[in-house]
Design an enzyme around this catalytic site. Structure first.
Site, PDB file in Angstrom:
ATOM      1  N   THR A 135       0.402  -1.419   0.289  1.00 53.06           N
ATOM      2  CA  THR A 135       0.175  -0.537  -0.801  1.00 53.06           C
ATOM      3  C   THR A 135       0.829   1.256  -0.210  1.00 53.06           C
ATOM      4  O   THR A 135       2.027   1.215   0.473  1.00 53.06           O
ATOM      5  CB  THR A 135      -0.405   0.101   1.373  1.00 53.06           C
ATOM      6  OG1 THR A 135      -1.257   1.090   1.494  1.00 53.06           O
ATOM      7  CG2 THR A 135      -0.342  -0.127   2.531  1.00 53.06           C
ATOM      8  N   ASP A 136       0.067   2.186  -0.348  1.00 52.81           N
ATOM      9  CA  ASP A 136       1.170   3.853  -0.466  1.00 52.81           C
ATOM     10  C   ASP A 136       1.238   3.963   0.787  1.00 52.81           C
ATOM     11  O   ASP A 136       1.517   5.377   1.271  1.00 52.81           O
ATOM     12  CB  ASP A 136       0.258   4.035  -1.445  1.00 52.81           C
ATOM     13  CG  ASP A 136      -1.760   5.184  -1.095  1.00 52.81           C
ATOM     14  OD1 ASP A 136      -2.296   3.896   0.177  1.00 52.81           O
ATOM     15  OD2 ASP A 136      -1.828   6.226  -2.131  1.00 52.81           O
ATOM     16  N   GLU A 137       0.016   3.607   1.955  1.00 50.14           N
ATOM     17  CA  GLU A 137       0.181   3.991   3.023  1.00 50.14           C
ATOM     18  C   GLU A 137       1.783   4.205   3.757  1.00 50.14           C
ATOM     19  O   GLU A 137       2.252   4.101   5.139  1.00 50.14           O
ATOM     20  CB  GLU A 137      -1.237   3.325   4.103  1.00 50.14           C
ATOM     21  CG  GLU A 137      -2.312   3.528   3.432  1.00 50.14           C
ATOM     22  CD  GLU A 137      -3.555   3.244   3.967  1.00 50.14           C
ATOM     23  OE1 GLU A 137      -3.656   3.013   5.115  1.00 50.14           O
ATOM     24  OE2 GLU A 137      -4.601   2.776   3.704  1.00 50.14           O
ATOM     25  N   TYR A 160      -1.786  -0.838  10.804  1.00 52.00           N
ATOM     26  CA  TYR A 160      -1.599  -1.787   9.519  1.00 52.00           C
ATOM     27  C   TYR A 160      -0.149  -0.563   8.531  1.00 52.00           C
ATOM     28  O   TYR A 160       0.098  -2.217   8.498  1.00 52.00           O
ATOM     29  CB  TYR A 160      -3.095  -1.278   8.759  1.00 52.00           C
ATOM     30  CG  TYR A 160      -2.618  -1.297   7.748  1.00 52.00           C
ATOM     31  CD1 TYR A 160      -2.699  -3.376   7.575  1.00 52.00           C
ATOM     32  CD2 TYR A 160      -2.726  -0.637   6.731  1.00 52.00           C
ATOM     33  CE1 TYR A 160      -3.318  -2.941   5.916  1.00 52.00           C
ATOM     34  CE2 TYR A 160      -3.285  -0.119   5.066  1.00 52.00           C
ATOM     35  CZ  TYR A 160      -3.131  -1.628   5.249  1.00 52.00           C
ATOM     36  OH  TYR A 160      -3.530  -2.368   3.936  1.00 52.00           O
ATOM     37  N   LYS A 164       2.583  -3.643   7.123  1.00 47.34           N
ATOM     38  CA  LYS A 164       3.043  -3.698   5.182  1.00 47.34           C
ATOM     39  C   LYS A 164       4.312  -3.168   5.390  1.00 47.34           C
ATOM     40  O   LYS A 164       4.878  -3.833   4.901  1.00 47.34           O
ATOM     41  CB  LYS A 164       2.191  -3.062   5.047  1.00 47.34           C
ATOM     42  CG  LYS A 164       0.369  -3.414   4.844  1.00 47.34           C
ATOM     43  CD  LYS A 164       0.488  -4.689   4.429  1.00 47.34           C
ATOM     44  CE  LYS A 164      -0.021  -4.569   2.831  1.00 47.34           C
ATOM     45  NZ  LYS A 164       0.099  -5.681   2.632  1.00 47.34           N
TER      46      LYS A 164
END
Ligand code: NAD
Ligand code: TYD
Length: 352
Positions: A135-137, A160, A164
């Protein structure tokens, strides 16, 4: 990736939102690849999504928790797995704030188990490709300007995104240290069919159609960069089959929009389609999410330049399709919340 005539690909998390869309895309398109869907069917996994392919010759489902190394190993040996497209994860930021332990277990330890199996194969000189779907998060929050690129620093802010990020780092390390053939993709927020109604769009659609409050966190001015799930799946297909080993690719469609504006667009579209409203009256500003990232935005220039990927859906097209899909699949939405998924599994797979 070296070409083999038939690849045996483990798709982890294949019963979730993106996994289901991906398998529905890949299975008919690549009859010479075998896809083994490895999923333990958490609340977010739904085999009913996959009815269209469940009897395909090149598709198998295995109910396995990626935290169970021995079960994974048996499955890999049994099916002669030579690649992984790894999507299985706990994926909801709000849940990671109230219960981070499962995120560490599935997203970090689960990824580690898969990498260890990949390492064994690689050290036995067997071809093995590992695709980490991320993810870009992991890049944290942007200010008012700028974009995430493949060079952006990792600065995760939620349990989260931290889990990741840890998994992405393990993947990187297995490439650098052991020479494992890896590719990593970091994608922006997806939307489309089969998304669990804890995430913004399906939650708002369900609430708006049932006259419930539309809870917008904080001031609603946070920006997300939305991509239609089918466009993400096409990018994943391209990176898995053609991406360069050790590379990472950012995926996004230049669709930045503030949450409040998105919710208003959604309300107006539903008013048009269904009459009644205005549903904007249902909007309620509620307590903000702790550590809430302000803005995400992807620069997708690298994947475009290297692999020629560009999204096919405009935001207006994707949003219309998505809203219509949820309106046509009311029973699917309600099933998510009533445990209907479990019953489907018992009926179709319970005795196998
Ligand atoms: P999802 O929550 O809808 O689905 C996750 C799937 O993984 C479910 O089917 C669940 O049963 C399975 N799973 C979870 N833990 C497992 C375990 N321990 N063993 C086996 N299966 C397990 O998630 P999603 O939105 O489809 O996201 C899929 C992947 O894509 C995730 O890795 C996520 O980080 C990444 N991603 C998602 C988005 C997005 O906007 N949804 C964007 C970028 C990247
Ligand atoms: P979400 O779909 O949970 O994705 P992510 O947190 O991974 O970006 O949320 C998208 C945005 O919408 C995020 O800024 C949080 C916000 N949001 C709300 O304002 N209200 C809600 O009920 C939800 C679920 C999210």
């Amino acid at each position: 990736m070296p070409k083999t005539t038939k690849r045996h690909i483990a798709v982890t998390g294949g019963a979730g939102f993106i996994g289901s869309n991906l398998l529905l895309h890949l299975v008919p398109n690549h009859p010479d690849s075998l896809y083994v869907n490895i999923d333990c069917l958490t609340y977010a996994g739904n085999l009913a999504n996959l009815q269209a392919i469940e009897n395909a010759d090149n598709y198998v489902f295995e109910k396995i928790d990626i935290c169970d190394y021995n079960a994974l190993k048996e499955c890999f040996d049994h099916h002669g797995i030579d690649s992984v497209i790894h999507l299985a994860a706990e994926s909801h930021v709000d849940r990671s704030i109230t219960g981070p332990a499962e995120f560490v277990a599935s997203n970090i330890n689960g990824t580690f188990n898969l990498l260890e199996l990949a390492r064994v194969a690689h050290e036995q000189s067997r071809e093995f490709r590992f695709h980490q779907v991320s993810t870009d998060e992991v890049f944290g929050s942007l200010g008012a300007t700028g974009y995430f690129t493949e060079e952006s620093r990792y600065r995760p802010n939620s349990p989260y995104s931290a889990s990741k990020a840890a998994a992405d780092h393990l993947v990187r390390a297995y490439h650098k240290t052991y020479g494992l053939d890896t590719v990593t993709t970091n994608c922006s927020n997806n939307y489309g069919p089969y998304q669990f109604p804890e995430k913004l769009l399906p939650l708002m659609i369900r609430n708006a159609t049932t006259g419930k409050q539309l809870p917008v966190y904080g001031d609603g001015r946070q920006v997300r960069d939305w991509l239609y799930v089918e466009d993400h799946c096409e990018a994943l297909e391209l990176v898995f089959y053609e991406g360069e080993t050790g590379e990472t690719y950012n995926i996004g469609g230049h669709n930045e929009i503030e949450n409040i504006e998105l919710v208003r667009m959604l309300c107006r579209t539903l008013d048009d389609l269904l009459g009644g409203g205005p549903r904007e009256n249902l909007i309620e500003f509620v307590k903000d999410r702790p550590g809430h990232d302000r803005r995400y935005a992807i620069d997708p220039g690298y994947i475009k330049k290297k692999l020629g990927w560009v999204p096919r859906y405009t935001f207006e097209q994707g949003l219309r399709l998505t809203i219509q899909w949820y309106l046509d699949h009311e029973e699917w939405l309600e099933g998510c919340l009533s445990g209907e998924y479990r019953r489907y599994y018992e009926m179709n797979y319970g005795k196998r």
